[in-house]
Design a protein around this motif. Sequence first.
Motif, PDB file in Angstrom:
ATOM      1  N   LEU A 105       0.840  -1.310   0.078  1.00 28.69           N
ATOM      2  CA  LEU A 105       0.002  -0.201  -0.011  1.00 28.69           C
ATOM      3  C   LEU A 105       0.838   1.370   0.068  1.00 28.69           C
ATOM      4  CD1 LEU A 105      -3.017  -0.756   2.253  1.00 28.69           C
ATOM      5  CD2 LEU A 105      -3.046  -0.601  -0.092  1.00 28.69           C
ATOM      6  N   ILE A 106       1.526   1.494   1.084  1.00 30.98           N
ATOM      7  CA  ILE A 106       2.210   2.684   1.242  1.00 30.98           C
ATOM      8  C   ILE A 106       3.924   2.404   1.933  1.00 30.98           C
ATOM      9  CG2 ILE A 106       2.567   4.906   2.565  1.00 30.98           C
ATOM     10  CD1 ILE A 106      -0.693   4.859   2.743  1.00 30.98           C
ATOM     11  N   LEU A 107       4.827   2.877   0.937  1.00 32.09           N
ATOM     12  CA  LEU A 107       6.048   2.515   1.515  1.00 32.09           C
ATOM     13  C   LEU A 107       6.237   0.977   1.420  1.00 32.09           C
ATOM     14  CD1 LEU A 107       6.899   5.542   3.923  1.00 32.09           C
ATOM     15  CD2 LEU A 107       7.396   5.445   1.521  1.00 32.09           C
ATOM     16  N   LYS A 143       2.472  -3.317   3.998  1.00 33.85           N
ATOM     17  CA  LYS A 143       1.581  -4.116   3.049  1.00 33.85           C
ATOM     18  C   LYS A 143       0.277  -4.661   3.856  1.00 33.85           C
ATOM     19  CE  LYS A 143       5.384  -6.313   0.572  1.00 33.85           C
ATOM     20  NZ  LYS A 143       6.708  -6.116   1.680  1.00 33.85           N
ATOM     21  N   LEU A 176       6.990  10.704   8.947  1.00 35.42           N
ATOM     22  CA  LEU A 176       6.343   9.448   8.236  1.00 35.42           C
ATOM     23  C   LEU A 176       4.787   9.515   8.880  1.00 35.42           C
ATOM     24  CD1 LEU A 176       8.998   6.981   7.288  1.00 35.42           C
ATOM     25  CD2 LEU A 176       8.059   8.581   5.580  1.00 35.42           C
ATOM     26  N   PRO A 205       1.899  11.198   6.718  1.00 35.66           N
ATOM     27  CA  PRO A 205       1.779  11.031   5.510  1.00 35.66           C
ATOM     28  C   PRO A 205       1.815   9.562   5.076  1.00 35.66           C
ATOM     29  CG  PRO A 205       3.961  12.022   5.832  1.00 35.66           C
ATOM     30  CD  PRO A 205       3.129  11.769   7.043  1.00 35.66           C
ATOM     31  N   ALA A 206       2.388   8.448   6.097  1.00 33.45           N
ATOM     32  CA  ALA A 206       2.345   7.324   5.642  1.00 33.45           C
ATOM     33  C   ALA A 206       1.684   6.264   6.411  1.00 33.45           C
ATOM     34  CB  ALA A 206       3.854   6.852   5.673  1.00 33.45           C
ATOM     35  N   PRO A 243      -2.590   7.225   7.057  1.00 35.26           N
ATOM     36  CA  PRO A 243      -3.374   6.395   5.980  1.00 35.26           C
ATOM     37  C   PRO A 243      -3.240   5.052   5.895  1.00 35.26           C
ATOM     38  CG  PRO A 243      -1.692   8.216   5.184  1.00 35.26           C
ATOM     39  CD  PRO A 243      -1.502   8.336   6.452  1.00 35.26           C
ATOM     40  N   PHE A 244      -2.129   4.397   6.203  1.00 32.23           N
ATOM     41  CA  PHE A 244      -1.864   3.204   5.813  1.00 32.23           C
ATOM     42  C   PHE A 244      -2.902   2.473   6.974  1.00 32.23           C
ATOM     43  CE2 PHE A 244      -0.368  -0.940   7.588  1.00 32.23           C
ATOM     44  CZ  PHE A 244      -0.510  -1.504   6.580  1.00 32.23           C
TER      45      PHE A 244
END
Length: 185
Positions: free
Chosen positions: A29-31, A34, A141, A144-145, A148-149
């Motif tokens: 998903l992000i960076l 998973k 992070l 922004p990461a 949302p994850f």
Amino acid sequence: MDYKTKKLTATGMFCALAYLAVATMRIPLILFLKYEPKDVVITIGGLIFGPLTSFWISLIVSFVQMLTISENGILGFLMNVISSCSFACTASFIYGKKRTRSGAAAGLLSGWASMILVMMLWNYLITPLYMGTTRQDVAKLLLPAFLPFNFIKGGLNAALTMLLYKPVVTALRRTRLVPESRIKT
């Protein structure tokens, strides 16, 4: 078969299904984060048998995951248990107090919120250790990461659990692994 044996059998089945979900359905998903739907399976087990069952399934599956497919070792194990338990145990506990559709929705929404809050803290504390970076870098992070994850992950878990819970319980009732009186949906 008595109730304890049926519960142990069903719990083993939920462990196997949760591990299968994490081993075969990992979606980036992000960076490096998973999504895998193991928490859906863990939560359904908890909604049926209570939050302690969610805890044990989380612990067992995360341990087997650490030994087989995880790249993050003991820290990944710790983060998996914390994440799964904050969602599944919270949802199961609340649903156990009010075993209705609205109780399930309240439990899942609370589990979603709990997971987001808990994982923001634990990502700040633990992620620097396995990323090999500073807390300041991880703090950058968080919004922004990681936020949302965890928002997406919790939302998917809640939605899939609501969608799958009734058919799973119905199937387990038909196989007599769960007695009719145990579940009130």
